[in-house]
Motif scaffolding. Structure first.
Motif, PDB file in Angstrom:
ATOM      1  N   SER A 156       0.821  -1.217   0.000  1.00  0.00           N
ATOM      2  CA  SER A 156       0.000   0.000   0.000  1.00  0.00           C
ATOM      3  C   SER A 156       0.853   1.264   0.000  1.00  0.00           C
ATOM      4  O   SER A 156       0.796   2.083   0.928  1.00  0.00           O
ATOM      5  N   CYS A 157       1.662   1.460  -1.057  1.00  0.00           N
ATOM      6  CA  CYS A 157       2.521   2.635  -1.097  1.00  0.00           C
ATOM      7  C   CYS A 157       3.047   2.856  -2.510  1.00  0.00           C
ATOM      8  O   CYS A 157       2.917   2.002  -3.388  1.00  0.00           O
ATOM      9  N   ASP A 158       3.631   4.030  -2.703  1.00  0.00           N
ATOM     10  CA  ASP A 158       4.446   4.317  -3.878  1.00  0.00           C
ATOM     11  C   ASP A 158       5.911   4.300  -3.450  1.00  0.00           C
ATOM     12  O   ASP A 158       6.234   4.493  -2.276  1.00  0.00           O
ATOM     13  N   GLU A 159       6.787   4.080  -4.420  1.00  0.00           N
ATOM     14  CA  GLU A 159       8.221   4.143  -4.149  1.00  0.00           C
ATOM     15  C   GLU A 159       8.868   5.106  -5.128  1.00  0.00           C
ATOM     16  O   GLU A 159       8.643   5.017  -6.341  1.00  0.00           O
ATOM     17  N   VAL A 160       9.667   6.029  -4.605  1.00  0.00           N
ATOM     18  CA  VAL A 160      10.404   6.985  -5.427  1.00  0.00           C
ATOM     19  C   VAL A 160      11.890   6.648  -5.319  1.00  0.00           C
ATOM     20  O   VAL A 160      12.427   6.527  -4.212  1.00  0.00           O
ATOM     21  N   ARG A 161      12.538   6.495  -6.471  1.00  0.00           N
ATOM     22  CA  ARG A 161      13.961   6.169  -6.506  1.00  0.00           C
ATOM     23  C   ARG A 161      14.708   7.242  -7.283  1.00  0.00           C
ATOM     24  O   ARG A 161      14.315   7.604  -8.388  1.00  0.00           O
ATOM     25  N   ARG A 162      15.793   7.723  -6.700  1.00  0.00           N
ATOM     26  CA  ARG A 162      16.683   8.664  -7.380  1.00  0.00           C
ATOM     27  C   ARG A 162      18.104   8.187  -7.137  1.00  0.00           C
ATOM     28  O   ARG A 162      18.479   7.919  -5.995  1.00  0.00           O
ATOM     29  N   SER A 163      18.902   8.087  -8.196  1.00  0.00           N
ATOM     30  CA  SER A 163      20.248   7.558  -8.002  1.00  0.00           C
ATOM     31  C   SER A 163      21.199   8.078  -9.064  1.00  0.00           C
ATOM     32  O   SER A 163      20.790   8.480 -10.159  1.00  0.00           O
ATOM     33  N   VAL A 164      22.478   8.083  -8.710  1.00  0.00           N
ATOM     34  CA  VAL A 164      23.571   8.318  -9.654  1.00  0.00           C
ATOM     35  C   VAL A 164      24.558   7.178  -9.462  1.00  0.00           C
ATOM     36  O   VAL A 164      24.699   6.635  -8.357  1.00  0.00           O
ATOM     37  N   GLY A 165      25.230   6.802 -10.540  1.00  0.00           N
ATOM     38  CA  GLY A 165      26.160   5.691 -10.448  1.00  0.00           C
ATOM     39  C   GLY A 165      27.312   5.838 -11.416  1.00  0.00           C
ATOM     40  O   GLY A 165      27.208   6.523 -12.441  1.00  0.00           O
ATOM     41  N   LEU A 166      28.404   5.182 -11.086  1.00  0.00           N
ATOM     42  CA  LEU A 166      29.588   5.149 -11.937  1.00  0.00           C
ATOM     43  C   LEU A 166      30.028   3.699 -12.051  1.00  0.00           C
ATOM     44  O   LEU A 166      30.251   3.029 -11.036  1.00  0.00           O
ATOM     45  N   ALA A 167      30.144   3.198 -13.295  1.00  0.00           N
ATOM     46  CA  ALA A 167      30.429   1.780 -13.509  1.00  0.00           C
ATOM     47  C   ALA A 167      31.626   1.603 -14.433  1.00  0.00           C
ATOM     48  O   ALA A 167      31.872   2.417 -15.334  1.00  0.00           O
ATOM     49  N   TYR A 168      32.350   0.514 -14.198  1.00  0.00           N
ATOM     50  CA  TYR A 168      33.425   0.082 -15.089  1.00  0.00           C
ATOM     51  C   TYR A 168      33.091  -1.330 -15.546  1.00  0.00           C
ATOM     52  O   TYR A 168      32.902  -2.231 -14.717  1.00  0.00           O
ATOM     53  N   LYS A 169      32.990  -1.535 -16.872  1.00  0.00           N
ATOM     54  CA  LYS A 169      32.574  -2.817 -17.429  1.00  0.00           C
ATOM     55  C   LYS A 169      33.647  -3.365 -18.363  1.00  0.00           C
ATOM     56  O   LYS A 169      34.192  -2.625 -19.182  1.00  0.00           O
ATOM     57  N   VAL A 170      33.899  -4.651 -18.221  1.00  0.00           N
ATOM     58  CA  VAL A 170      34.848  -5.347 -19.086  1.00  0.00           C
ATOM     59  C   VAL A 170      34.176  -6.610 -19.610  1.00  0.00           C
ATOM     60  O   VAL A 170      33.653  -7.408 -18.822  1.00  0.00           O
ATOM     61  N   SER A 171      34.181  -6.786 -20.924  1.00  0.00           N
ATOM     62  CA  SER A 171      33.615  -7.984 -21.546  1.00  0.00           C
ATOM     63  C   SER A 171      34.717  -8.713 -22.301  1.00  0.00           C
ATOM     64  O   SER A 171      35.485  -8.092 -23.043  1.00  0.00           O
ATOM     65  N   ARG A 172      34.780 -10.019 -22.111  1.00  0.00           N
ATOM     66  CA  ARG A 172      35.734 -10.848 -22.828  1.00  0.00           C
ATOM     67  C   ARG A 172      35.060 -12.162 -23.166  1.00  0.00           C
ATOM     68  O   ARG A 172      34.530 -12.836 -22.280  1.00  0.00           O
ATOM     69  N   ASP A 173      35.107 -12.526 -24.442  1.00  0.00           N
ATOM     70  CA  ASP A 173      34.418 -13.721 -24.909  1.00  0.00           C
ATOM     71  C   ASP A 173      32.946 -13.616 -24.493  1.00  0.00           C
ATOM     72  O   ASP A 173      32.265 -12.683 -24.878  1.00  0.00           O
ATOM     73  N   ARG A 174      32.481 -14.549 -23.675  1.00  0.00           N
ATOM     74  CA  ARG A 174      31.083 -14.515 -23.247  1.00  0.00           C
ATOM     75  C   ARG A 174      30.945 -14.171 -21.768  1.00  0.00           C
ATOM     76  O   ARG A 174      29.908 -14.432 -21.153  1.00  0.00           O
ATOM     77  N   ALA A 175      31.979 -13.581 -21.202  1.00  0.00           N
ATOM     78  CA  ALA A 175      31.966 -13.210 -19.789  1.00  0.00           C
ATOM     79  C   ALA A 175      32.025 -11.695 -19.652  1.00  0.00           C
ATOM     80  O   ALA A 175      32.648 -11.004 -20.459  1.00  0.00           O
ATOM     81  N   GLN A 176      31.367 -11.190 -18.616  1.00  0.00           N
ATOM     82  CA  GLN A 176      31.377  -9.754 -18.350  1.00  0.00           C
ATOM     83  C   GLN A 176      31.601  -9.514 -16.864  1.00  0.00           C
ATOM     84  O   GLN A 176      31.015 -10.192 -16.010  1.00  0.00           O
ATOM     85  N   HIS A 177      32.466  -8.543 -16.571  1.00  0.00           N
ATOM     86  CA  HIS A 177      32.711  -8.096 -15.206  1.00  0.00           C
ATOM     87  C   HIS A 177      32.221  -6.651 -15.099  1.00  0.00           C
ATOM     88  O   HIS A 177      32.474  -5.833 -15.987  1.00  0.00           O
ATOM     89  N   GLU A 178      31.549  -6.347 -13.993  1.00  0.00           N
ATOM     90  CA  GLU A 178      31.043  -4.989 -13.785  1.00  0.00           C
ATOM     91  C   GLU A 178      31.272  -4.574 -12.339  1.00  0.00           C
ATOM     92  O   GLU A 178      30.875  -5.276 -11.408  1.00  0.00           O
ATOM     93  N   LEU A 179      31.922  -3.437 -12.167  1.00  0.00           N
ATOM     94  CA  LEU A 179      32.132  -2.841 -10.853  1.00  0.00           C
ATOM     95  C   LEU A 179      31.433  -1.492 -10.858  1.00  0.00           C
ATOM     96  O   LEU A 179      31.705  -0.652 -11.723  1.00  0.00           O
ATOM     97  N   VAL A 180      30.521  -1.269  -9.905  1.00  0.00           N
ATOM     98  CA  VAL A 180      29.702  -0.062  -9.948  1.00  0.00           C
ATOM     99  C   VAL A 180      29.548   0.533  -8.551  1.00  0.00           C
ATOM    100  O   VAL A 180      29.416  -0.196  -7.559  1.00  0.00           O
ATOM    101  N   TYR A 181      29.606   1.854  -8.498  1.00  0.00           N
ATOM    102  CA  TYR A 181      29.281   2.590  -7.275  1.00  0.00           C
ATOM    103  C   TYR A 181      27.953   3.305  -7.499  1.00  0.00           C
ATOM    104  O   TYR A 181      27.740   3.929  -8.551  1.00  0.00           O
ATOM    105  N   VAL A 182      27.051   3.231  -6.518  1.00  0.00           N
ATOM    106  CA  VAL A 182      25.732   3.853  -6.628  1.00  0.00           C
ATOM    107  C   VAL A 182      25.437   4.640  -5.359  1.00  0.00           C
ATOM    108  O   VAL A 182      25.645   4.147  -4.241  1.00  0.00           O
ATOM    109  N   ALA A 183      24.958   5.860  -5.548  1.00  0.00           N
ATOM    110  CA  ALA A 183      24.401   6.653  -4.457  1.00  0.00           C
ATOM    111  C   ALA A 183      22.919   6.837  -4.758  1.00  0.00           C
ATOM    112  O   ALA A 183      22.564   7.353  -5.830  1.00  0.00           O
TER     113      ALA A 183
END
Length: 416
Positions: A156-183
């Motif tokens: 019984s509520c609404d949800e409001v989301r606000r965010s900023v983030g910075l990510a570093y992504k590396v893909s090799r073959d069929r694998a992906q690594h992601e490191l992200v900071y979120v506020a």
């Protein structure tokens, strides 16, 4: 083969330093085969970066007994605007996306997306993506996001989301690594008159500052309706680098697909997650796990499995889910885009206190008493999404669950 010079025609927006970095490995090649492979790889990079398309490689004899190389191509395009609509068991949405490509001549892109639906009251996302060292498989991304969600059908509520983030992504073959900071700044607001005491205690603002790592290995032949290949995905998030919430969160997902004889295929999948409040703190509802619905454990309402106070789904700190699905060809239907499926799903979701699942009896009941369902239906594979129409039969459920024994329609990218 000695390469003496390399040029490009047709691509009107490319920085010379970026082009030099892309073709540099071809100059360093010591064999003819190696040089040709590096040139083909460079052409692929130009296309993946959005700098050029339809790249052709031409070789000409140069004046110094070397070989001159020219990339003949078309410009990658400056911008794109797309619109779309979607529907699922609990929401219909419409969205518009605008994208600027190759903004500064190095494959950079800026994307803005706005969506609105019956339950998504408004959502905006902006994404700036910058390749690292002219490599389309390594990127730094800056994200901003805001959304207002109507949870009233199940909380019984609404949800409001606000965010900023910075990510570093590396893909090799069929694998992906992601490191992200979120506020992130989240708010549970506009509580309904019938909101439960548990939900009222969760209302208000929370500030999250977290860092997360995600690993994905995906060898499936299709992300929406796979028939062969496997998926392994794990993520770990730690919050408490500022803000007012502190927790550690882990999530794992595996899926195996096996092609059988005569266009039959078998999919088995499992998911599990744990959310643990650090320093004895309470876990925020906005970060908990929710289970149930046409893309999750079928045969239950959306968020229909797990802790509940009156009509409000509260989410859980620990969950698991498993499913098996048999995809079958349909009589008189020759295309594989439309297929039948038979499925069985199971899952459980629970809240923890500071001592976790306190006794062996609690652990045994959690593991050995899942909510379960079986069913049959139709699966349609679109180019980007999967649609399901399933007749569901819940078999077991806890006292707080919301079984949904009827035809369920689901539309999405990932299904259990």
């Amino acid at each position: 083969m000695h390469i003496s010079n390399v040029s490009i025609t047709g691509a009107t927006r490319i920085r010379r330093s970026v082009f030099n970095e892309i073709v540099a490995p071809a100059f360093a090649a010591t064999t003819v085969k190696g040089a040709i492979e590096e040139l083909r790889y460079a052409a692929g990079k130009l296309e993946l970066l959005g700098i050029a398309k339809r790249v052709q490689i031409n070789l000409d004899k140069a004046d110094d007994d070397g070989v001159g190389v020219s990339f003949d191509c078309e410009d990658g395009g400056r911008y794109a605007i797309t619109t779309g609509v979607g529907a699922s068991d609990h929401e219909g949405t419409a969205n518009v996306m605008a994208r600027l490509n190759n903004m500064w001549g190095g494959g950079e892109s800026l994307e803005a997306n706005y969506a609105r639906g019956t339950k998504t009251l408004g959502a905006f996302q902006g994404l700036l993506s910058v390749p690292v060292n002219a490599d389309p498989l390594r990127k730094v991304e800056l994200m901003v996001h805001q959304a207002t969600l109507d949870h009233r059908p199940y909380s019984s509520c609404d949800e409001v989301r606000r965010s900023v983030g910075l990510a570093y992504k590396v893909s090799r073959d069929r694998a992906q690594h992601e490191l992200v900071y979120v506020a992130a700044w989240r708010e549970l607001a506009n509580l309904g008159f019938a909101a439960s005491p548990s939900l009222r205690s969760e209302a208000g603002h929370t500030l999250k500052s977290s860092i997360a790592y995600t690993f994905t290995s995906d060898s499936r032949d299709s992300p929406t309706v796979p028939t062969t290949g496997n998926l392994v995905k794990t993520s770990v998030e730690v919050a408490g680098l500022g803000g007012d919430v502190q927790f550690a969160k882990a999530l794992a997902e595996v899926q195996a697909n096996q092609g059988l004889a005569d266009r039959w295929s078998l999919t088995t999948s499992a998911q599990a997650g744990l959310l643990w409040g650090l320093g004895g703190s309470r876990t925020p509802m906005a970060d908990r796990f929710f289970l149930g619905g046409p893309t999750s454990v079928r045969g239950f309402e959306h968020r229909g499995i797990g802790p509940r106070d009156h009509n409000d789904a509260l989410g859980g700190d620990v969950f698991y889910a498993a499913g098996v699905s048999l995809l079958t060809p349909l009589p008189l239907v020759r295309t594989d885009a439309l297929r039948g499926h038979v499925f069985a799903n199971a899952g459980q979701c629970a809240l923890l206190d500071s001592r976790g699942l306190q006794t062996k009896a609690h652990v045994s009941r959690f593991l050995m008493s899942p909510s379960t369902s079986v069913g049959v239906g139709l699966v349609y594979r679109h180019s980007i999404v999967r649609a399901e129409l399933s007749l569901c039969f819940p078999l077991t459920a806890s006292i707080t669950d919301r079984p949904d024994p009827k035809l369920q329609f689901g539309l999405g990218f990932q299904f259990l």
